[in-house]
Scaffold this active site. Structure first.
Site, mmCIF file in Angstrom:
data_model
loop_
_atom_site.group_PDB
_atom_site.id
_atom_site.type_symbol
_atom_site.label_atom_id
_atom_site.label_comp_id
_atom_site.label_asym_id
_atom_site.label_seq_id
_atom_site.Cartn_x
_atom_site.Cartn_y
_atom_site.Cartn_z
ATOM 1 C CE LYS A 59 4.956 6.532 0.458
ATOM 2 N NZ LYS A 59 4.980 7.800 0.369
ATOM 3 C CG ASP A 106 7.271 9.868 -1.265
ATOM 4 O OD1 ASP A 106 8.137 9.653 -0.605
ATOM 5 O OD2 ASP A 106 6.316 10.294 -0.918
ATOM 6 C CE1 TYR A 108 11.735 -5.919 -7.208
ATOM 7 C CE2 TYR A 108 12.478 -6.990 -9.134
ATOM 8 C CZ TYR A 108 12.044 -5.713 -8.525
ATOM 9 O OH TYR A 108 12.216 -4.643 -9.154
ATOM 10 C CG ASP A 148 14.481 -2.881 -10.333
ATOM 11 O OD1 ASP A 148 15.824 -2.768 -11.293
ATOM 12 O OD2 ASP A 148 13.735 -3.667 -10.912
#
Ligand code: NAD
Length: 364
Positions: A194, A227, A127, A251
């Site tokens: 991740k 995930d 972002y 988000d």
């Protein structure tokens, strides 16, 4: 104690739900002097900007704001009001509690134990707005740099977004999450990223969160990959407590979690920094139902619950939360979006739902 709080009614359904909040807070007897500041599309014509300086000045003075949704004019060169507020006030933490209230519409078979708080980093990650266009036909020093430094050959038709994640930004958000957990008696913080793939950005976030966790031995810390976390949240949402995430995953996971507890109408939120806090529902201005007395006020009311806790009005916060929960559970005086297919009682309007909540407050 007397509090002065900036109130931004906002656009669309904002003024309708803000009025409900004002009525409820006044029934609670909390001494709040609302400093009402209009912002968004409604002030554009007169003030030539959706976020006049007076709004920022008011929040800077009062430290706390409750905000309705605002519309940023599309394609007219204005930066999003929400982004500007975040940047100007250094609101680096986005807080999204996702708690299930009986009566809300959830597709989860047993949503009763869902009580999550999502802490999303608000300033870094994808972002940050560092993007490069594809560039066939021209010289592209960035592609040369990537070839030379990373040994990766990208074709000229590749667009590139940069994902900056810093140690200081990660430590700051992790500290916020642990402090929040400690202040509100939460037991566990889960750090999510991740890191197995993005070792130098997410890996750094993971390490920073682990380092910070060592300063909070009273709170359990665990790490999960994003995930896996998506699956965990759908299968075992009741196992999780406070989640801390970099911006993009935060988000996405926030919306997933809001979906688990009944969707946009019931999801509260806040953008917070070390000095200022802006509380707001997560939904937008809902232009399709604006001015029709149809908007569900719960998202903004639960944001007011967070605000009351923040200003150390814990009793009033609990009282308001209980009143909202009672009305949602009973289901007789709720807006259409909270109605299940089998409930044949007609929905009520925003105003009437607000009046039912006020009655509960007075009776409690
Ligand atoms: P939205 O959240 O306004 O509406 C999406 C859908 O949810 C609509 O069908 C709407 O009727 C419904 N909905 C939303 N809030 C509801 C409520 N309280 N009760 C019942 N139904 C509700 O999203 P959008 O249509 O994408 O955005 C509309 C405008 O709001 C845009 O200008 C957008 O930029 C702005 N926006 C502002 C904020 C903010 O200020 N925090 C957040 C999101 C969107």
């Amino acid at each position: 104690m007397r509090h002065t709080i900036t109130l931004i009614p906002g656009d669309g359904v904002g003024p309708e739900i803000a009025q409900v909040v004002k009525n409820c807070v006044s029934a609670l007897g909390v001494d709040i002097d609302w400093d009402i500041q209009q912002a968004g599309a409604s002030v554009m014509e007169k003030e030539k900007t959706p976020l006049p300086d007076r709004v920022l000045d008011s929040i800077a003075k009062n430290k706390v704001a409750l905000k309705g949704p605002v519309e940023t004019p599309v394609g007219k060169g204005f930066r999003s009001v929400n982004v500007q507020l975040r940047k100007n006030l250094d609101l680096f933490a986005n807080l999204r509690p996702c708690k299930y209230y009986e009566g809300a519409r959830s597709r989860i078979t047993d949503p009763s134990g869902i009580d999550l708080v999502i802490v999303r980093e608000n300033t870094e990650d994808l972002y940050a707005g560092i993007e490069f266009m594809e560039s066939c036909g021209g010289d592209n020093p960035l592609l040369t740099f990537i070839r030379e430094k990373a040994g990766v050959e990208l074709t000229c038709d590749t667009g590139i977004s940069i994902k900056p994640i810093s140690i200081s930004g990660s430590e700051r958000i992790a500290t916020f999450a642990f402090e929040y957990a400690r202040k509100y008696g939460r037991k566990k913080v889960t750090g999510i990223d991740k890191a197995n793939i993005m070792k130098l950005s997410d890996g750094l976030f993971m390490k920073a969160a682990e380092d910070v966790s060592k300063k909070y031995p009273d709170i359990i810390y665990e790490h999960k990959l994003v995930d896996n976390m998506c699956m965990q949240l759908v299968q075992f949402p009741e196992k999780y407590d406070v989640l801390v995430l970099p911006n993009l995953y935060g988000d996405i996971i926030s919306d997933l979690a809001a979906g688990l507890i009944g969707g946009l109408g019931v999801a509260p939120g806040a953008n917070m920094g070390n000095e200022y806090a802006v509380f707001e529902a997560t939904h937008g201005s809902a232009p399709d139902i604006a001015g029709q007395d149809k908007a569900n006020p719960v998202g903004m009311l639960l944001s007011a619950v967070l605000m009351l806790s923040h200003i150390n009005e814990a009793d009033a916060a609990h009282q308001l939360e209980r009143a909202v929960a009672d009305v949602v559970r009973e289901g007789a005086s709720v807006t259409g979006d909270l109605k299940s297919k089998n409930d044949l009682r007609p929905p009520v309007g925003t105003r009437e739902m607000g009046e039912a909540i006020v009655k509960k407050i007075i009776a409690s």
